[in-house]
Motif scaffolding. Structure first.
Motif, PDB file in Angstrom:
ATOM      1  N   ASN A  72       0.807  -1.216   0.000  1.00 23.01           N
ATOM      2  CA  ASN A  72       0.000   0.000   0.000  1.00 23.01           C
ATOM      3  C   ASN A  72       0.843   1.272   0.000  1.00 23.01           C
ATOM      4  N   ASP A  73       2.112   1.169   0.388  1.00 24.13           N
ATOM      5  CA  ASP A  73       2.977   2.339   0.425  1.00 24.13           C
ATOM      6  C   ASP A  73       3.774   2.515  -0.863  1.00 24.13           C
ATOM      7  N   VAL A  74       3.408   1.793  -1.907  1.00 25.69           N
ATOM      8  CA  VAL A  74       4.201   1.833  -3.141  1.00 25.69           C
ATOM      9  C   VAL A  74       4.220   3.230  -3.765  1.00 25.69           C
ATOM     10  N   SER A  75       3.116   3.982  -3.655  1.00 25.08           N
ATOM     11  CA  SER A  75       3.099   5.326  -4.249  1.00 25.08           C
ATOM     12  C   SER A  75       4.096   6.239  -3.547  1.00 25.08           C
ATOM     13  N   PHE A  76       4.235   6.092  -2.236  1.00 22.57           N
ATOM     14  CA  PHE A  76       5.184   6.898  -1.484  1.00 22.57           C
ATOM     15  C   PHE A  76       6.618   6.534  -1.857  1.00 22.57           C
ATOM     16  N   LEU A  77       6.872   5.253  -2.048  1.00 21.49           N
ATOM     17  CA  LEU A  77       8.207   4.809  -2.432  1.00 21.49           C
ATOM     18  C   LEU A  77       8.547   5.264  -3.847  1.00 21.49           C
ATOM     19  N   ASN A  78       7.577   5.188  -4.745  1.00 21.91           N
ATOM     20  CA  ASN A  78       7.803   5.677  -6.113  1.00 21.91           C
ATOM     21  C   ASN A  78       8.088   7.176  -6.114  1.00 21.91           C
ATOM     22  N   LEU A  79       7.420   7.889  -5.230  1.00 22.70           N
ATOM     23  CA  LEU A  79       7.654   9.329  -5.140  1.00 22.70           C
ATOM     24  C   LEU A  79       9.090   9.614  -4.698  1.00 22.70           C
ATOM     25  N   GLN A  80       9.593   8.830  -3.750  1.00 22.24           N
ATOM     26  CA  GLN A  80      10.972   9.012  -3.312  1.00 22.24           C
ATOM     27  C   GLN A  80      11.941   8.866  -4.487  1.00 22.24           C
ATOM     28  N   VAL A  81      11.697   7.860  -5.316  1.00 23.59           N
ATOM     29  CA  VAL A  81      12.566   7.628  -6.469  1.00 23.59           C
ATOM     30  C   VAL A  81      12.430   8.764  -7.476  1.00 23.59           C
ATOM     31  N   GLU A  82      11.203   9.243  -7.669  1.00 23.42           N
ATOM     32  CA  GLU A  82      10.975  10.353  -8.593  1.00 23.42           C
ATOM     33  C   GLU A  82      11.694  11.616  -8.120  1.00 23.42           C
ATOM     34  N   LEU A  83      11.613  11.886  -6.825  1.00 16.86           N
ATOM     35  CA  LEU A  83      12.302  13.043  -6.261  1.00 16.86           C
ATOM     36  C   LEU A  83      13.816  12.876  -6.349  1.00 16.86           C
ATOM     37  N   LEU A  84      14.274  11.669  -6.077  1.00 15.10           N
ATOM     38  CA  LEU A  84      15.698  11.392  -6.140  1.00 15.10           C
ATOM     39  C   LEU A  84      16.234  11.657  -7.542  1.00 15.10           C
TER      40      LEU A  84
END
Length: 272
Positions: free
Chosen positions: A107-119
């Motif tokens: 369920n936290d995949v969107s938050f993790l994807n956001l981290q990668v996008e920001l990175l």
């Protein structure tokens, strides 16, 4: 056995309430939903809860069925890897992390994807580059969704602080300090990340010549636990206080402490 079922078993073995078991890592209501398999907990919060109660981590994961265990194993050090990639500007490792993340369905995949996008944004753009409105909206939405201020959300906030103006940072600082008004039972890693956020905020106040806004944060930092892990952060807090007060003697003394401890390179990065 699911993660929630394993947590429930451990909680009952420890004779704890759900609120006590949550250990202020996540809210009691969210923890209850995890136990009842209504929500998935991200791996950093799970590990923080296990650590808070001295639960043997390998033994815990042995109870979980293989599919769930595999997903959690792949994300065991996700946020730390994000920070390592950022510091080293390693695009190859970033690509590998993106590939691994496609295998995760929590369920936290969107938050993790956001981290990668920001990175990706931070590595490929200059320091003063501005996020697109859409990416900024996604970041704000995810941070508010993570309003329990978990270890993951605190780490990503620390990483992204420079994209906010001082008023926005002050709002978030108030939220964090209100959430962690008492550090009793709070995982030490969370406390250390908060201390790093406080120092980053003080640096932002100095850059913007907004000394008055720093007072509450400085007082909060001073009242944090007297733990050796936090020594450097507390010392940096005093350093910024001396900057604000233009106390050159105190500045010299603190700089010398860092130099004597072998941090000559680090001290060059501090404002004078």
């Amino acid at each position: 056995m699911t993660v929630g079922e394993a947590l429930k078993q451990e909680r009952k073995n420890l004779n704890l309430t759900q609120s006590a078991m949550a250990a202020e890592v996540i809210s009691p209501s969210f923890y209850s939903k995890v136990e009842n398999n209504l929500h998935e907990i991200n791996v950093n919060d799970l590990l923080a809860i296990l650590d808070a109660h001295c639960i043997d981590i390998p033994s815990f994961f042995m109870k979980i069925d293989s599919k769930v265990k595999t997903d959690y194993f792949n994300l065991n050090t996700f946020t730390d890897r994000v920070l390592d990639i950022w510091y080293n500007k390693d695009l190859k490792q970033l690509a590998e992390l993106q590939t691994e993340l496609t295998k995760y369905t929590g369920n936290d995949v969107s938050f993790l994807n956001l981290q990668v996008e920001l990175l990706t944004f931070f590595i490929k753009n200059e320091r003063n580059a501005k996020l697109s409105d859409s990416l900024m909206q996604k970041l704000r939405a995810e941070l508010f969704k993570q309003n329990s201020w978990s270890l993951s959300s605190l780490k990503i906030f620390r990483l992204t602080m420079r994209i906010y103006d001082l008023d926005q940072l002050t709002f978030f600082m108030a939220s964090i300090m209100n959430k962690f008004s008492d550090f009793k039972g709070v995982n030490l890693e969370i406390v250390e990340v908060i201390a790093a956020i406080l120092v980053n905020y003080l640096d932002n106040c100095y850059e913007n010549n907004e000394f008055n806004q720093s007072r509450n944060v400085q007082n909060y930092l001073e009242k944090m636990p007297a733990n050796l892990t936090l020594f450097a952060y507390k010392l940096l807090g005093r350093y910024y206080q001396a900057l604000f007060d233009k106390n050159t003697t105190e500045l010299t003394n603190i700089r010398q402490v860092f130099i004597d401890c072998g941090y000559q390179t680090f001290i060059q990065l501090l404002p004078k």
